[in-house]
Write a protein that holds these residues in place. Structure first.
Motif, PDB file in Angstrom:
ATOM      1  N   VAL A   2      17.254  47.063  55.213  1.00  0.00           N
ATOM      2  CA  VAL A   2      18.760  46.775  55.387  1.00  0.00           C
ATOM      3  C   VAL A   2      19.274  46.840  55.807  1.00  0.00           C
ATOM      4  N   ARG A   3      20.777  46.808  55.564  1.00  0.00           N
ATOM      5  CA  ARG A   3      22.034  47.460  56.219  1.00  0.00           C
ATOM      6  C   ARG A   3      22.938  47.246  54.955  1.00  0.00           C
ATOM      7  N   GLY A   4      23.579  48.532  54.401  1.00  0.00           N
ATOM      8  CA  GLY A   4      24.750  48.617  53.981  1.00  0.00           C
ATOM      9  C   GLY A   4      26.137  48.978  55.099  1.00  0.00           C
ATOM     10  N   THR A   5      27.469  48.503  54.346  1.00  0.00           N
ATOM     11  CA  THR A   5      29.039  48.504  54.825  1.00  0.00           C
ATOM     12  C   THR A   5      30.167  48.864  53.325  1.00  0.00           C
ATOM     13  N   GLY A   6      30.186  49.926  54.147  1.00  0.00           N
ATOM     14  CA  GLY A   6      31.391  50.152  53.088  1.00  0.00           C
ATOM     15  C   GLY A   6      32.673  49.079  52.748  1.00  0.00           C
ATOM     16  N   ILE A   7      33.145  48.965  52.855  1.00  0.00           N
ATOM     17  CA  ILE A   7      34.569  47.834  51.938  1.00  0.00           C
ATOM     18  C   ILE A   7      35.974  48.196  52.045  1.00  0.00           C
ATOM     19  N   GLY A   8      36.524  49.174  52.604  1.00  0.00           N
ATOM     20  CA  GLY A   8      37.547  49.675  51.773  1.00  0.00           C
ATOM     21  C   GLY A   8      39.002  48.653  51.147  1.00  0.00           C
ATOM     22  N   CYS A   9      38.707  47.549  52.072  1.00  0.00           N
ATOM     23  CA  CYS A   9      40.331  46.376  51.875  1.00  0.00           C
ATOM     24  C   CYS A   9      39.268  45.677  51.111  1.00  0.00           C
ATOM     25  N   PHE A  10      40.277  45.099  49.693  1.00  0.00           N
ATOM     26  CA  PHE A  10      39.672  44.856  49.002  1.00  0.00           C
ATOM     27  C   PHE A  10      40.804  44.427  47.457  1.00  0.00           C
ATOM     28  N   PHE A  11      41.033  43.250  47.066  1.00  0.00           N
ATOM     29  CA  PHE A  11      42.037  43.197  45.801  1.00  0.00           C
ATOM     30  C   PHE A  11      42.364  43.811  44.734  1.00  0.00           C
ATOM     31  N   ASP A  12      42.359  45.056  44.811  1.00  0.00           N
ATOM     32  CA  ASP A  12      42.458  45.988  43.767  1.00  0.00           C
ATOM     33  C   ASP A  12      42.774  44.801  42.012  1.00  0.00           C
ATOM     34  N   ASP A  13      43.649  44.707  42.128  1.00  0.00           N
ATOM     35  CA  ASP A  13      44.104  43.970  40.509  1.00  0.00           C
ATOM     36  C   ASP A  13      43.185  42.627  40.036  1.00  0.00           C
ATOM     37  N   PRO A  14      42.887  42.046  40.970  1.00  0.00           N
ATOM     38  CA  PRO A  14      42.265  41.176  41.120  1.00  0.00           C
ATOM     39  C   PRO A  14      41.017  40.975  40.600  1.00  0.00           C
ATOM     40  N   VAL A  15      40.067  42.838  41.165  1.00  0.00           N
ATOM     41  CA  VAL A  15      39.236  43.149  40.910  1.00  0.00           C
ATOM     42  C   VAL A  15      38.830  43.200  39.841  1.00  0.00           C
ATOM     43  N   HIS A  16      39.613  43.433  38.482  1.00  0.00           N
ATOM     44  CA  HIS A  16      40.352  43.877  37.251  1.00  0.00           C
ATOM     45  C   HIS A  16      40.450  42.348  36.564  1.00  0.00           C
ATOM     46  N   GLU A  17      40.858  41.769  36.570  1.00  0.00           N
ATOM     47  CA  GLU A  17      41.377  40.753  36.223  1.00  0.00           C
ATOM     48  C   GLU A  17      39.565  39.934  36.264  1.00  0.00           C
ATOM     49  N   ALA A  18      39.329  39.616  37.241  1.00  0.00           N
ATOM     50  CA  ALA A  18      38.115  38.939  37.436  1.00  0.00           C
ATOM     51  C   ALA A  18      36.787  39.231  36.177  1.00  0.00           C
ATOM     52  N   CYS A  19      36.901  40.700  35.892  1.00  0.00           N
ATOM     53  CA  CYS A  19      35.763  41.594  35.376  1.00  0.00           C
ATOM     54  C   CYS A  19      36.559  41.873  33.907  1.00  0.00           C
TER      55      CYS A  19
END
Length: 544
Positions: A487-504
């Motif tokens: 398969v194949r991977g891809t790094g993702i540098g663009c993400f919404f930082d604090d919403p990630v923290h809130e989601a977990c």
């Protein structure tokens, strides 16, 4: 260290977060015809072509040993293979009139801020001193050549960052991406060294000393000016190569003395003579995080069962060269659970490549969005990578996820935890939205966020670099494991930082998401043509 002007790195990290209602400061638009030069050269410096000999040392990826075995002799030939399988061009791509290079080491946006340097003494076929590595020609440019010392052979690889290459596209967030790219490059060097039966280890050195050894502080080469920020390089890390037949690198003060009277040869080519933007916060973050310690933290690895050999018969060199960042994924394909667990197992920090090349104790842990993995329900999962995090992270998340449970049929050393089960469409929406609304995070088999022990890592400035580099190192391992699994991977540098923290369910700054990644079945764009690297050089070698 708190978020105050006196502690600028935590302030920088907070300032460069993406939010649903606003992205971190960037250029807003790009003129691709004015992209910074992807390669730096030193015209006037003596050049030494490196042989293209990686196939001579190749072996199946599944046979890479836990400890270095059957080391090859250190000389010009093996040095060429080391760099060929770590930092060299892996392929050329073209679409219509556009042509661009891909490299063995990944880079955000394929911008490649990382420059490499070879420091050596007594290595057969290579003059003692400091050489710049030119990946465009797979050659060394002799910057500071010294008389034979009679010692060695010893060999070290240093990395620096031309940060403007990233800042041109990504603005203030570029310092983060440069450190991720350094981690990718360290991982690439560690894997290539393991193939040769060597081991790459970080060497304790201050930023000032490393800048001096590489000639990056020379005012004649990098004169201060209005646009000097585009040309400056940041000294990053020094890795020494270890194995039978390789001697210890001399003390740094001895190398400084040898270079004191040396004539530096060649002048650096320009990266961008006319930038349209500037983000001073990048320079401030670099200054605040330079290595000023007298000693480094020695990484500690918890006991784990040995990583089982990978079942693939594909060669290591082939996987390294074919590694790509997937651009689109097939949402109708799934990943076998055995392949998924193998990937996760390879990301646990063991005392083997690539993790023996990292500078600090492991502080990166994985928040997994499992979308299409056979025999595993779609949902959020947690992979703590150390025993301490296996206790602390679930405890911090438990108020948000009251029914945490271990995944019983996963290998026990993973300690894989299911946080919550989701319907596939709901999980797709969550994964896509948190990764800046990118489909690659939701059409894959799984995606993830790398949660770093942020407060602990940033007790001093250099720890911020170490944390981001570890994330890049984990990403490099995941890139190769994905290729090995078909398969194949891809790094993702663009993400919404604090919403990630809130989601977990994470509050405060103890844990921060520092990098995202996704793995799936790629959809190949047949319009893009691929051609091999260094075709003229390979043809010349055949004729010899």
């Amino acid at each position: 260290m708190s978020d105050t002007p006196q502690n600028p790195l935590r302030t920088y990290h907070a300032q460069t977060k993406h939010h649903y209602d606003a992205y971190a400061e960037g250029p807003g638009q790009l003129d691709w015809d004015a992209q910074p030069a992807p390669f730096r050269h030193y015209p006037g410096a003596p050049r030494l072509e490196l042989p293209l000999t990686a196939e001579r040392f190749d072996r199946p990826y599944g046979q890479l040993p836990e400890k270095p075995q059957n080391p090859v002799a250190a000389d010009l030939v093996s040095l060429g293979a080391l760099l060929e399988l770590s930092l060299a061009i892996s392929a050329w791509k073209s679409w219509g009139p556009n042509r661009w290079a891909l490299r063995c080491n990944p880079s955000s946006g394929n911008l490649h801020p990382v420059e490499a340097w070879v420091l050596t003494g007594g290595l057969p076929g290579v003059t003692d001193g400091v050489h710049h590595y030119d990946p465009e020609q797979h050659a060394l440019e002799g910057r500071a050549l010294t008389a034979p010392s009679g010692e060695g052979p010893w060999l070290a690889i240093a990395l620096s960052s031309a940060m403007w290459r990233e800042a041109w596209k990504y603005g203030e967030r570029a310092f983060r991406y440069c450190q991720l790219d350094v981690g990718h490059a360290v991982g690439a060097l560690a894997y290539a060294a393991a193939l040769l039966g060597w081991e790459a280890r970080p060497r304790t050195i201050t930023g000032d000393d490393l800048g001096y050894l590489l000639g990056l502080d020379r005012p004649d080469d990098f004169p201060p000016s209005r646009y000097s920020f585009t040309e400056n390089e940041e000294a990053e890390i020094l890795l020494t190569l270890h194995g039978p037949g390789l001697s210890t690198m001399p003390p740094v003060e001895h190398l400084r003395q040898r270079l004191a009277g040396v004539i530096w040869q060649g002048s650096p080519s320009r990266i961008d003579p006319a930038p349209g933007y500037r983000w001073p916060v990048i320079d401030q973050a670099a200054a605040a995080s330079r290595f000023l310690r007298s000693t480094a933290e020695n990484p500690l690895f918890s006991p784990l069962p040995p990583l089982a050999p990978h079942p693939t018969s594909a060669s290591t060199a082939k996987l390294i060269r074919q590694r790509r960042s997937g651009q689109r994924f097939n949402p109708n394909s799934s990943l076998p659970s055995a392949g998924f667990y193998r990937m996760l197992d390879a990301l646990l920090p063991r005392p083997q490549a690539p993790f023996t090349a990292q500078e600090a104790c492991p502080r990166i842990h994985l928040l997994l969005f499992v979308l299409r993995v056979d025999d595993l329900s779609p949902g959020l999962y947690l992979l703590p990578r150390t025993p301490a995090a296996a206790s602390d992270l679930p405890a911090a998340m438990r108020p948000h996820f009251p029914e945490l449970r271990r995944v019983e049929h996963a290998p026990p050393q993973l300690g894989l935890i299911q946080l919550a089960e989701f319907g596939l469409q709901a999980l797709q929406r969550l994964a896509r939205s948190l990764s800046c609304h990118q489909d690659i995070a939701s059409n894959s088999a799984f995606s993830l966020g790398m949660l770093g022990e942020f407060d602990e890592a940033t007790r001093d400035g250099y720890g911020y670099r170490e944390l981001l580099r570890e994330a890049g190192l984990v990403g490099q391992s995941l890139y190769l494991e994905a290729e090995a699994a078909g398969v194949r991977g891809t790094g993702i540098g663009c993400f919404f930082d604090d919403p990630v923290h809130e989601a977990c369910g994470l509050a405060g700054t103890r844990w921060q998401s520092v990098y995202h990644f996704t793995v799936g079945t790629p959809i190949t764009d047949s319009r893009i043509e691929t051609s091999p690297p260094y075709p003229q050089r390979r043809q010349e070698q055949k004729l010899r």
